[in-house]
Design a protein around this motif. Structure first.
Motif, short mmCIF file in Angstrom:
data_model
loop_
_atom_site.label_atom_id
_atom_site.label_comp_id
_atom_site.label_asym_id
_atom_site.label_seq_id
_atom_site.Cartn_x
_atom_site.Cartn_y
_atom_site.Cartn_z
N VAL A 132 0.86 -1.20 0.00
CA VAL A 132 0.00 0.00 0.00
C VAL A 132 0.89 1.24 0.00
O VAL A 132 1.75 1.39 0.87
N GLU A 135 0.43 7.36 -0.32
CA GLU A 135 -0.72 8.12 -0.83
C GLU A 135 -2.03 7.35 -0.62
O GLU A 135 -3.02 7.91 -0.14
N GLU A 136 -2.01 6.05 -0.97
CA GLU A 136 -3.22 5.22 -0.78
C GLU A 136 -3.61 5.15 0.69
O GLU A 136 -4.78 5.18 1.04
N ASN A 139 -5.30 8.28 1.84
CA ASN A 139 -6.65 8.47 1.30
C ASN A 139 -7.64 7.41 1.76
O ASN A 139 -8.82 7.49 1.42
N SER A 140 -7.16 6.39 2.52
CA SER A 140 -8.10 5.36 2.97
C SER A 140 -9.07 5.96 3.99
O SER A 140 -8.71 6.86 4.75
#
Ligand SMILES: [Cu+2]
Length: 210
Positions: A132, A135-136, A139-140
């Protein structure tokens, strides 16, 4: 006697296989080799460079800007890159080789559920594959929620706002500033990682500048 022998042998053999499974990366998958160097109270990372092989290093070679004691004569060392921030390409297995300059430290990646002792005089290792990106993660839904709550509290206290980052911490009480021994970890796309790595100077370059 026979029954415990059978039960314990089963548990231990099963445990050994599981341990190897967790701690090592498959050499066929061409893992990225990175050294993590611990000293009171900071982390330094050394990337193995084009050849993906770390140059030899020894505490006796520590001199001037060569703070990691990398062997200047070793041809594998010339393309090594020494940095203070850990960038990892997403979905590529990484093999960490750990060294300590002074006392026992412990490389602790809380978000990756990984930890390994860093022992003076020997090289310990473990590997994992980050899946992961930073950035991901930011944004989760869970993280957006959590950061919002943290920042509400920080705002009330007049503190700067917080943004999520992966961290490498030290999890051995290694001295006075132990609590502050950390290094930022950035998981990013292969392209971003390559672009960042290209900007870092090699060990050979920094030695010839001296
Ligand atoms: Cu430490």
């Amino acid at each position: 006697t026979i029954i415990p022998v059978i039960v314990l042998a089963g548990l231990i053999i099963y445990g050994l296989f599981t341990w190897n499974d967790i701690m090592s990366v498959n050499e066929d998958e061409d893992p990225l080799v990175i050294e993590l160097y611990a000293q009171q109270f900071s982390w330094t990372a050394r990337y193995a460079g084009e050849d993906n092989t770390l140059g030899k290093a020894n505490v006796r070679f520590i001199e001037g800007i060569n703070a990691l004691g990398v062997d200047k004569e070793d041809s594998y060392a010339q393309d090594d890159k020494i940095v203070r921030e850990l960038h990892l390409p997403v979905n590529r297995p990484v093999l960490f080789k750990l060294r300590s300059q002074d006392v026992l430290h412990s490389a602790y990646f809380p978000h990756f559920r990984a930890q390994m002792n860093v022992v003076p005089g020997m090289i310990t290792q473990f590997g994992f594959t980050p899946t992961v990106t930073t950035e991901e993660m930011r944004n989760s839904d869970d993280m957006v929620d959590k950061v919002e709550r943290i920042n509400d509290i920080r705002k009330d206290n007049g503190d700067d706002s917080y943004e999520f980052d992966y961290f490498l911490l030290c999890n051995k009480i290694c001295g006075q500033a132990h609590y502050n021994m950390q290094m930022k970890v950035i998981v990013e796309s292969e392209a971003d990682y390559e672009a960042w790595l290209a900007k870092q100077s090699t060990f050979g370059e920094s030695m010839s500048e001296e």
